[in-house]
Design a protein around this motif. Structure first.
Motif, short mmCIF file in Angstrom:
data_model
loop_
_atom_site.label_atom_id
_atom_site.label_comp_id
_atom_site.label_asym_id
_atom_site.label_seq_id
_atom_site.Cartn_x
_atom_site.Cartn_y
_atom_site.Cartn_z
N TYR A 53 0.83 -1.21 0.00
CA TYR A 53 0.00 0.00 0.00
C TYR A 53 0.87 1.25 0.00
CZ TYR A 53 -3.99 3.01 0.99
OH TYR A 53 -4.97 3.98 0.90
N LEU A 54 1.92 1.26 0.81
CA LEU A 54 2.82 2.41 0.86
C LEU A 54 3.55 2.60 -0.47
CD1 LEU A 54 2.22 2.42 3.93
CD2 LEU A 54 4.65 2.90 4.30
N LEU A 55 4.00 1.52 -1.07
CA LEU A 55 4.71 1.62 -2.34
C LEU A 55 3.82 2.18 -3.44
CD1 LEU A 55 6.76 -1.71 -2.32
CD2 LEU A 55 7.70 0.61 -2.26
N ILE A 56 2.55 1.75 -3.46
CA ILE A 56 1.61 2.28 -4.45
C ILE A 56 1.38 3.77 -4.21
CG2 ILE A 56 -0.79 2.18 -5.26
CD1 ILE A 56 -0.70 -0.87 -4.60
N THR A 57 1.22 4.16 -2.94
CA THR A 57 1.05 5.57 -2.60
C THR A 57 2.26 6.37 -3.01
OG1 THR A 57 -0.29 4.95 -0.68
CG2 THR A 57 0.57 7.19 -0.71
N LYS A 58 3.44 5.79 -2.86
CA LYS A 58 4.70 6.45 -3.20
C LYS A 58 4.84 6.66 -4.70
CE LYS A 58 9.06 7.71 -2.25
NZ LYS A 58 9.38 8.98 -1.60
N SER A 115 -3.44 7.08 -0.40
CA SER A 115 -3.19 8.48 -0.05
C SER A 115 -2.15 8.50 1.07
CB SER A 115 -4.47 9.17 0.42
OG SER A 115 -4.87 8.68 1.69
N PHE A 116 -1.50 9.66 1.23
CA PHE A 116 -0.49 9.75 2.28
C PHE A 116 -1.12 9.66 3.67
CE2 PHE A 116 2.31 10.84 -1.10
CZ PHE A 116 3.59 10.56 -0.63
N MET A 117 -2.33 10.15 3.81
CA MET A 117 -3.01 10.06 5.11
C MET A 117 -3.32 8.60 5.45
SD MET A 117 -6.50 11.90 6.47
CE MET A 117 -5.77 13.54 6.38
N ASN A 118 -3.85 7.87 4.46
CA ASN A 118 -4.13 6.45 4.68
C ASN A 118 -2.85 5.67 4.96
OD1 ASN A 118 -6.90 6.57 4.43
ND2 ASN A 118 -6.90 6.16 2.23
N SER A 119 -1.79 6.01 4.24
CA SER A 119 -0.51 5.33 4.44
C SER A 119 0.04 5.61 5.83
CB SER A 119 0.50 5.78 3.37
OG SER A 119 0.12 5.31 2.10
#
Length: 277
Positions: A53-58, A115-119
């Motif tokens: 999830y973080l990689l996708i957000t990134k 999103s960065f908030m979700n991450s």
């Protein structure tokens, strides 16, 4: 005649006791070794989903990472159902209930648009879910220990080593998760580097412990050799890794996934040894 009847009666009693123990020595329809392996994978999957999830957000939005996130979600749910269906101990059931409660909130986030908030929320929630999954592994291991008291053998040691080896899968994914988080959230980099250092050191020390295990086979030793070859890339430049230098996110993603695969194979080898012992 009376003696014969007594002998037959005692034999039937012993047979019945053996049958009862054989049933209780399993985790429902599966072995305790299998249950420990499955519950151990839940720890790894919690970190794998968080990392993806973080990689996708990134912005590392490859089809492979999206597939990894979705497949991990479905596998996590299916395995949780299997563990729940076969649970008999009240302690294990309680652990499963805790995992389900945390999973409900975690799942909503990973199914939401990145999103960065979700991450950021994922970096806070993932450790709680991981802890609950780890408690579940320990609950199953304790139940296994209780069930195996009837027969004193090496099986409990193997249950323990399955847990230890299986945990390396989770640590591999957690390395990538916090390497990514450190690059995404500068304000929390000090804390994330602290976690990354702890994970790095634990992962490194366990490799040595497993390498000298008396339960190793030629196959497991060869796989551990592959692990050490991969790990050397990070180990030889620990400072660069912890500080988020010298390694791209794509490289860390690839190497940690390979480490996870290797430890999955090693854990399965130990599970087979336990089954045959």
């Amino acid at each position: 005649m009376k003696t014969k009847i007594t002998i037959v009666f005692i034999s039937l009693m012993l047979l019945n006791t053996f049958k009862i123990h054989s049933q209780s020595a399993n985790y429902g329809a599966i072995s305790f070794n299998k249950a420990v392996n499955i519950s151990g994978k839940q720890r790894m999957l919690s970190q794998k989903m968080s990392k993806a999830y973080l990689l996708i957000t990134k912005g590392i939005n490859s089809p492979e990472i999206k597939k990894e996130l979705n497949s991990s979600k479905f596998i996590f749910e299916k395995q949780l159902d299997i563990l729940s269906k076969n649970a008999s101990s009240s302690a294990v059931k309680l652990s499963i209930k805790k995992v389900r409660k945390l999973w409900s909130g975690f799942k909503k986030i990973i199914e939401s648009p990145p999103s960065f908030m979700n991450s950021q929320n994922i970096t806070k929630l993932n450790s709680d879910l991981l802890s609950a999954c780890h408690e579940l592994v320990l609950s199953i291991e304790v139940s296994s220990n209780y069930s195996n008291q009837f027969f004193k053998n090496k099986n409990q040691d193997l249950v323990s080593i399955i847990n230890t080896s299986g945990k390396q899968r989770m640590l591999s994914q957690r390395l990538c998760l916090y390497y990514t988080a450190s690059s995404m959230f500068p304000n929390e980099k000090i804390e994330f580097k602290r976690i990354l250092t702890m994970v790095f050191e634990e992962f490194d020390s366990v490799i040595g412990d497993l390498l000298i295990s008396s339960y190793n086979t030629t196959e497991s030793e060869e796989e551990l050799g592959s692990v050490m070859s991969l790990w050397e890339k990070f180990q030889s430049n620990k400072r660069g890794f912890i500080n988020g230098r010298d390694f791209s996110l794509e490289e860390v993603y690839t190497i940690t996934n390979e480490l996870t695969k290797s430890f999955n194979r090693i854990t399965s080898i130990y599970e087979v040894i336990a089954k045959d012992s």
